[in-house]
Design an enzyme around this catalytic site. Structure first.
Site, PDB file in Angstrom:
ATOM      1  CB  SER A  44      38.509  37.405  36.938  1.00  0.00           C
ATOM      2  OG  SER A  44      37.628  37.195  38.023  1.00  0.00           O
ATOM      3  CE  LYS A  47      34.368  38.482  37.082  1.00  0.00           C
ATOM      4  NZ  LYS A  47      34.064  38.679  38.147  1.00  0.00           N
ATOM      5  CB  SER A 104      37.298  41.661  39.223  1.00  0.00           C
ATOM      6  OG  SER A 104      37.539  40.021  39.231  1.00  0.00           O
TER       7      SER A 104
END
Length: 369
Positions: A44, A47, A104
């Protein structure tokens, strides 16, 4: 002379992770590195770039925080961490950014990409174009990080975060929230989720930035904190657990605050100039865009500089590169930065230009003898 990095001189710190890196935000110096250039799966951490591209578009006036996006079925079907969006819901760009930064949300990433670029594939191209423009060693195949084919390095992520926060300092407000509340259309009560970055609650000055986890990646964390007006960026990749990545990131940050100071080199440039050819002025003062350098505690007085300049021809714009500044700590070269013109110098009169041509000709003639 090769540049010495303090990361090469810090064997006392051992981080229990596949890769780790500590960067001083103000100077951009790497203070510690363990496999910092080794490719790794970001999970993640992708991101961060997803948000960077969106905030770039907002800054450019192409979209606003209050613009809305309609959630697609594809976004709704995303697995893993979610904001719990539902099909055909209308949400603001600002809500999606909070959903990405705090919880997230993979669904929020896809909804944002489709809303701003038309498709995830088009948005991923924006992300790779941005990485190329920043000259960062990273490659993306999705906007959320679920694929093990995304690739970054610890150094690349630290440099990305530094650029991200310099371009969008207000982005911290999204990442520093300890929780996020969202009420889906079909729910009677809001769904409240906690930020997975535990350092926000346990480490002094921590205000970001992003966690990540995949089986192929292990537990990743990019943490940043501010103490005494100094920001540090810590990267931990491939830790064995959430607790371990937080422990190791805290160790990196503490290492930086305990063992390094910031020193300004601006006073060492006082009254230094370089010659201007064919200008209204014959000299221009020198400056540097980043006058701060991180040095080990106790050696600030040993900082010295070497100045290499070139004669520049007018007109000269403020900020034009006119040379190179080499910075030394205890006679070791630790950093080189561009020297910039401190002010504008306009082109001189025809008489001044003629005089400079004559003097240059005579000077060159003497040198050849």
């Amino acid at each position: 002379m090769p540049i010495t990095t303090f990361a090469q001189q810090a064997p006392i710190l051992e981080i229990d992770a596949a890769a780790a890196l500590l960067m001083d935000y103000q100077s951009g110096q790497v203070l510690y590195s363990q496999n910092g250039d080794t490719p790794h799966v970001p999970a993640s951490l992708v991101k961060i770039m997803t948000m960077y591209v969106a905030l770039d578009q907002i800054k450019a006036g192409k979209v606003s925080l209050q613009d809305t996006v309609t959630v697609s079925e594809r976004a709704w079907r995303m697995i893993g961490s979610r904001m719990f969006l539902e099909p055909d819901e209308v949400v603001t760009v600002e809500q999606l950014l909070y959903g990405i930064a705090v919880v997230s949300g993979n669904d929020a990433c896809v909804a944002l990409a489709e809303g701003l670029a038309g498709s995830e594939a088009a948005y991923v191209q924006y992300m790779n174009d941005k990485a190329k423009a920043l000259n960062l060693p990273m490659h993306f195949v999705d906007v959320h990080g679920l694929s093990a084919d995304n690739e970054i390095t610890a150094l690349g992520i630290a440099e990305l975060v530094r650029s991200y926060l310099r371009d969008h300092p207000d982005a911290v407000r999204f990442h520093q929230e300890s929780s996020f509340s969202y009420q889906p259309r079909s729910s009677r009560t809001p769904i409240v989720q906690t930020n997975r970055n535990g350092l926000l609650r346990t480490y002094e000055g921590a205000d970001g930035l992003k966690t990540g986890h995949l089986e192929a990646a292990g537990y990743n964390l990019v943490a940043t904190a501010v103490q005494n007006n100094r920001r540090l960026i810590a990267v931990v990749l491939g830790a064995s657990s959430e607790a371990k990545r937080e422990q190791e990131a805290a160790a990196l940050l503490t290492h930086g605050y305990r063992n390094f100071d910031l020193v300004t080199v601006a006073p060492l440039l006082s009254d230094k100039t370089t010659r201007v050819y064919k200008g209204k002025k014959s000299q221009v003062g020198l400056a540097v865009a980043e006058p701060l350098i991180a040095v080990p505690k106790g050696v600030g007085k040993s900082v010295s500089v070497g100045i290499q300049t070139k004669e520049v021809e007018a007109p000269v714009a403020k900020g034009d590169k006119v040379g190179v500044l080499s910075i030394y700590v205890e006679d070791e070269l630790v950093k080189q930065v561009p020297l910039l013109a401190m002010e504008e110098v306009e082109r001189g009169s025809w008489l001044k230009i003629l005089w400079d041509n004559i003097t240059r000709f005579l000077r060159d003639l003497i040198r050849r003898r």
